[in-house]
Design a protein around this motif. Structure first.
Motif, short mmCIF file in Angstrom:
data_model
loop_
_atom_site.label_atom_id
_atom_site.label_comp_id
_atom_site.label_asym_id
_atom_site.label_seq_id
_atom_site.Cartn_x
_atom_site.Cartn_y
_atom_site.Cartn_z
N THR A 102 0.84 -1.19 0.00
CA THR A 102 0.00 0.00 0.00
C THR A 102 0.88 1.25 0.00
OG1 THR A 102 -1.92 1.03 1.05
CG2 THR A 102 -0.23 0.14 2.52
N CYS A 133 -4.31 -0.71 6.17
CA CYS A 133 -4.23 -1.53 4.97
C CYS A 133 -5.49 -1.32 4.14
CB CYS A 133 -4.07 -2.99 5.36
SG CYS A 133 -4.13 -4.11 3.94
N ARG A 134 -5.34 -1.15 2.82
CA ARG A 134 -6.49 -0.93 1.95
C ARG A 134 -7.26 -2.21 1.69
NH1 ARG A 134 -4.84 -2.29 -3.38
NH2 ARG A 134 -2.59 -2.44 -3.50
#
Length: 125
Positions: A34, A41-42
């Motif tokens: 990321t 965290c995406r």
């Protein structure tokens, strides 16, 4: 999502020249890469992110334009997005010894970072 460039400090040991590098964060839980500026965290939303250094190689994802100038005789400079091997994308400028634009999927490597610039400079690998 595009990576906000975070140039790594150049540290030169005696007899060695420091190299430019892109830094990014990798989730400790799902291992997805990321952007350096993200705090979560995406993919999984974890806040346990480890900072890593990119190797600087990837492929052209898409291009926006090609510039032919008198300063770049027999060379082109094209603005594009590079998808790095670690799994994230960065805005980039690619310089090549060609007259035609480089197609999507062309392998490139990091040539340098300029602090304050929005795009990293890449060259064909």
């Amino acid at each position: 999502m595009l990576q906000t460039l975070q140039p790594e400090e150049k540290t030169a040991e005696p007899g060695q020249v420091g190299q430019d590098a892109l830094r990014f964060r990798r989730c400790a839980w799902c291992r997805s890469a990321t952007e350096h500026t993200r705090t979560l965290c995406r993919v999984c939303g974890s806040s346990d992110l480890d900072e890593e250094r990119s190797q600087g190689s990837g492929a052209i994802g898409w291009t926006t334009g090609v510039v032919h100038t008198q300063e770049l005789v027999h060379r082109i400079r094209q603005t594009c997005v590079v998808t790095l091997d670690e799994g994230f994308t960065v805005p980039a400028t690619v310089e090549a010894q060609a007259i035609e634009a480089l197609p999507t999927g062309t392998r490139v490597r990091l040539a340098g970072l300029v602090p304050g610039e929005k795009a990293a400079l890449f060259v064909p690998a």
